[in-house]
Structure formats: structure tokens, C-alpha cells
Design a protein around this motif. Structure first.
Motif, PDB file in Angstrom:
ATOM      1  N   ALA A   6       0.832  -1.220   0.000  1.00  0.00           N
ATOM      2  CA  ALA A   6       0.000   0.000   0.000  1.00  0.00           C
ATOM      3  C   ALA A   6       0.857   1.256   0.000  1.00  0.00           C
ATOM      4  CB  ALA A   6      -0.935  -0.020   1.206  1.00  0.00           C
ATOM      5  N   GLN A  18      -9.516   6.034  -5.693  1.00  0.00           N
ATOM      6  CA  GLN A  18     -10.190   5.136  -4.746  1.00  0.00           C
ATOM      7  C   GLN A  18     -11.306   5.886  -4.023  1.00  0.00           C
ATOM      8  OE1 GLN A  18      -6.948   3.738  -2.283  1.00  0.00           O
ATOM      9  NE2 GLN A  18      -6.370   2.125  -3.733  1.00  0.00           N
ATOM     10  N   TYR A  27      -9.294   0.198   1.514  1.00  0.00           N
ATOM     11  CA  TYR A  27      -7.846   0.164   1.242  1.00  0.00           C
ATOM     12  C   TYR A  27      -7.071   1.091   2.174  1.00  0.00           C
ATOM     13  CZ  TYR A  27      -8.714  -2.744  -2.784  1.00  0.00           C
ATOM     14  OH  TYR A  27      -9.091  -3.783  -3.588  1.00  0.00           O
TER      15      TYR A  27
END
Length: 187
Positions: A6, A18, A27
Motif C-alpha cells: 500500500a 479510490q 484500502y
């Protein structure tokens, strides 16, 4: 999926998309301070890597263009040196030296290792160092399978920054001739 992946992949522009697409909360949890991992290989990754006979490798040129090259060899030619380091003997190919040239100015590399029959994929990010066969013949020789007929020009040693497993969605199931022979599907 773990934090190391990430931190590399979720750039501000990725996080913005996102957010727009509604996946930022799920996430974003990977970027929380208490989340760790994804930068040290476990037995699962080591077994998977040892079973591969090829992978796709991306490097970055001085002009910023990505360059993807397939690297192949005998099963297990990508060696595990430790939980944060892998290496392979770089066999002579078409002698364009695009990947090696790119690595001489930017050591970042990304690998994609595929297992098509089982629809599995492992992505690895790292920093690569190359060592020529003339400089370190023992090191390069130790990375090459004695039975594989190829000229090793150098060792490529990759220090892992992150790895991530992909979901099997959209991975086609296909087999190499060797895999079909193992399944006894060929005469």
C-alpha cells in the motif's frame, strides 16, 4: 495485502481515484500505523517462487517509460537468498540490454510471477543490483542450473520492498507443454 504494498502503490492520485470509486475506506486501512508486513517472504512465497520457470520484469527508463521483459529459465531459477532478497542469473538474450541499462540509472524493479494452471499471481517490488559474470563468477555460477544451456552474463540481486498476491479474477487458466505432460494429457 499488506502495508508495504500500500505504501508503494497507493500514491495520492491512486487514493483520489479510490475515493471517487468508493474503495478508499477499505484500502485506507492498510495505511494505518498498526498495519505491518508484506516486505518479508514467508514459506508460502518461497514455495511459489521456487516453482516458477519465468516471470515478467518491469524497469523504468531515464525517459520515464516502463519496460516489461519476460525472463525465463529452468523451474526455480529465481532463487531465494533470504526473506528479503531474491536473485537470478541473467542469461544472454537479444543483446539490447534495455533492462540492464535501465537498472544502471534506476534500481527500482517490479516482477509479476504467474501460476496460470492455479490462477495465482505474485507481484514483487524491489531494488535491483547487477553484478557481471567477470566480476563475480562464483556468485553468477551459483545462481545458474548446471543442466541449463545458457550463457549467464550477470547476477541480478533484488532486495524486496514489498510483495502482494492478486485475486484470481480475470487470470486465464492455461498450461505449458511441460504441465500438460505432467498431467498426462499429451500422448
Amino acid at each position: 495485502m499488506a502495508r508495504a504494498f500500500a505504501e508503494i502503490a497507493f500514491t495520492p492520485s491512486v487514493r483520489s481515484i479510490q475515493e471517487k470509486q468508493g474503495s478508499a475506506d477499505s484500502y485506507g486501512r492498510l495505511l494505518q500505523p498498526e498495519v505491518r508486513g508484506g516486505d518479508r517472504l514467508t514459506a508460502r512465497e518461497a514455495e511459489f517462487i521456487a516453482g516458477r520457470d519465468g516471470f515478467y520484469q518491469a524497469t523504468v527508463s531515464e525517459t520515464g517509460w516502463p519496460y516489461v521483459q519476460f525472463r525465463g529459465g529452468p523451474r526455480g531459477f529465481l532463487k531465494i537468498l533470504g526473506e528479503t532478497q531474491i536473485a537470478y542469473a541473467d542469461f544472454r538474450g537479444n543483446r539490447q540490454y534495455v533492462s540492464v541499462g535501465n537498472l544502471s540509472v534506476d534500481d527500482r524493479v517490479s516482477l509479476i510471477l504467474m501460476d496460470y494452471p492455479n490462477r495465482r499471481r505474485l507481484k514483487i517490488w524491489g531494488h535491483a543490483t547487477t553484478v557481471g559474470a567477470a566480476e563475480a563468477p562464483a556468485m553468477v555460477g551459483a545462481l545458474q542450473d548446471e543442466d541449463y544451456q545458457a550463457l549467464s552474463e550477470r547476477a541480478v540481486i533484488i532486495t524486496i520492498a514489498a510483495f502482494d498476491w492478486n485475486c484470481p479474477q480475470h487470470i486465464p487458466q492455461r498450461y505449458s507443454l511441460d504441465e500438460l505432460e505432467q498431467l498426462k494429457l499429451l500422448d
